[in-house]
Design an enzyme around this catalytic site. Structure first.
Site, PDB file in Angstrom:
ATOM      1  N   HIS A 128       0.752  -0.992  -0.127  1.00 12.48           N
ATOM      2  CA  HIS A 128      -0.108  -0.076   0.036  1.00 12.48           C
ATOM      3  C   HIS A 128       0.895   1.273  -0.290  1.00 12.48           C
ATOM      4  CE1 HIS A 128      -3.441  -2.528   1.057  1.00 12.48           C
ATOM      5  NE2 HIS A 128      -2.573  -3.141   2.127  1.00 12.48           N
ATOM      6  N   ASP A 129       1.509   1.480   1.029  1.00  8.23           N
ATOM      7  CA  ASP A 129       2.253   2.827   1.112  1.00  8.23           C
ATOM      8  C   ASP A 129       3.307   3.001   0.352  1.00  8.23           C
ATOM      9  OD1 ASP A 129       1.937   2.416   4.955  1.00  8.23           O
ATOM     10  OD2 ASP A 129       0.511   3.233   3.466  1.00  8.23           O
TER      11      ASP A 129
END
Ligand code: RIB
Ligand code: CA
Length: 313
Positions: free
Chosen positions: A243-244
């Site tokens: 995700h990040d």
């Protein structure tokens, strides 16, 4: 072109850790002014410690790391040990950090930094709940117009929720903070689950990390091996969604992503859909667009960038 000045606001979390590594491995494009920790995946004492562990792993012990808010604006903290493990960086054994935590509160650091740099030259990169950012905006509204851009991981539209049927974790933990940020008028780029679920650490990609033969490569492989089990069980996916790191990859190669500039509102009252990012993807309302909401990713290009940069550390 001068490297982009950023503050990474984070709740490490294995995927936050990979994002921090990617940023610190890319000095031509990114100047990490500071890393501010927030409560999220695990409580603040762990997220601030994990942020320092990762900066040391990157060989950057001089990075300024600050502790921020230990709870959402008005709600009880919800954490995600079921995904990230008790420490937040479960997978490999990690030694405690030796680099210092800065004394200044993260919120005051964000305010001071935005006031100290020319307007429009500092980008905020939130990778966790938006509590620190919203608190800074509430405490010092003058800084809002000084922010160059907010590039954040959070929310979902087609992928709906990963912590409830309707909401993504970062937004769900502090929906009031998210509303403040999305209503602020700051230019926002959103990396929702719609795009991060396309950044999956398949076996081949994990093997490529391991094949680096470096401590960083081994750590990233071990983190993704641990972190992937939640998504594999829930979605039957091929690996862990990174995700990040999508936030940082966007700063380096924005062409890896495709999205739409649409209106995004945050649900803050319904208990059923609390924290939902109501993205007007089909533009069925007359609500003004306030965010570039990403939906497409060149996954092979993303992992090629990641492998190239992590191999530098
Ligand atoms: O929903 C995914 C997000 O929640 C990621 O930022 C992950 O680190 C957690 O904070
Ligand atoms: Ca995170």
């Amino acid at each position: 072109m001068a490297p982009r000045k950023i503050i990474i606001d984070t709740d490490p979390g294995q995927d936050d850790a990979v994002a921090i590594l990617l940023a610190l491995a890319s000095p031509e494009e990114i100047n990490v002014l500071g890393v501010t920790a927030v409560a999220g995946n695990v409580p603040l004492p762990l997220t601030q410690k994990n942020a320092r562990i990762v900066c040391e792993l990157a060989g950057k012990p001089d990075t300024l790391v600050f502790a921020g808010c230990d709870a959402p604006l008005v709600r009880k903290l919800v954490t995600a040990e079921h995904v990230h493990g008790k420490t937040g960086l479960d997978g490999p054994q990690m030694a405690d950090p030796t680099m210092p935590l800065q004394d200044q509160h993260a919120v005051d650091y964000i305010i001071e930094t935005l006031r100290g740099h020319d307007a429009g030259t500092v980008t905020l990169c939130p990778l966790g709940p938006l509590t620190n950012i919203a608190t800074a905006f509430n405490k010092a509204p003058d800084i809002i117009e000084k922010v160059q851009e907010i590039v954040l991981m959070g929310g979902a539209y087609f992928q709906v929720g990963n912590i409830t049927p309707a909401a993504e974790f970062n937004i769900y933990v502090d929906p009031e903070a998210a509303k403040i940020v999305f209503d602020s008028g700051v230019p926002i780029v959103v990396m929702p689950l719609d795009v991060t679920h396309k950044a999956l650490t398949t076996r081949a990609r994990v093997n490529a990390f391991r094949a680096m033969g470096t401590k960083v490569g081994d750590m990233v492989a071990a983190w993704t091996n641990f972190f992937e089990r939640f998504d594999k069980e829930k979605y039957g996916s091929e690996g862990a969604p990174l995700h990040d790191p999508c936030v940082i990859a966007y700063l380096i190669q924005p062409e890896l992503f495709i999205g739409r500039h649409v209106n995004v509102e945050i649900e803050t009252s319904s208990e059923l859909t609390l924290g939902m990012t109501v993205a007007d993807w089909w533009r069925v309302t007359d609500r003004a667009p306030n965010a570039m909401f990403m939906g497409g990713l060149d996954a092979n290009g993303f992992f090629a960038l990641l492998a190239d940069r992590l191999a530098r550390l």
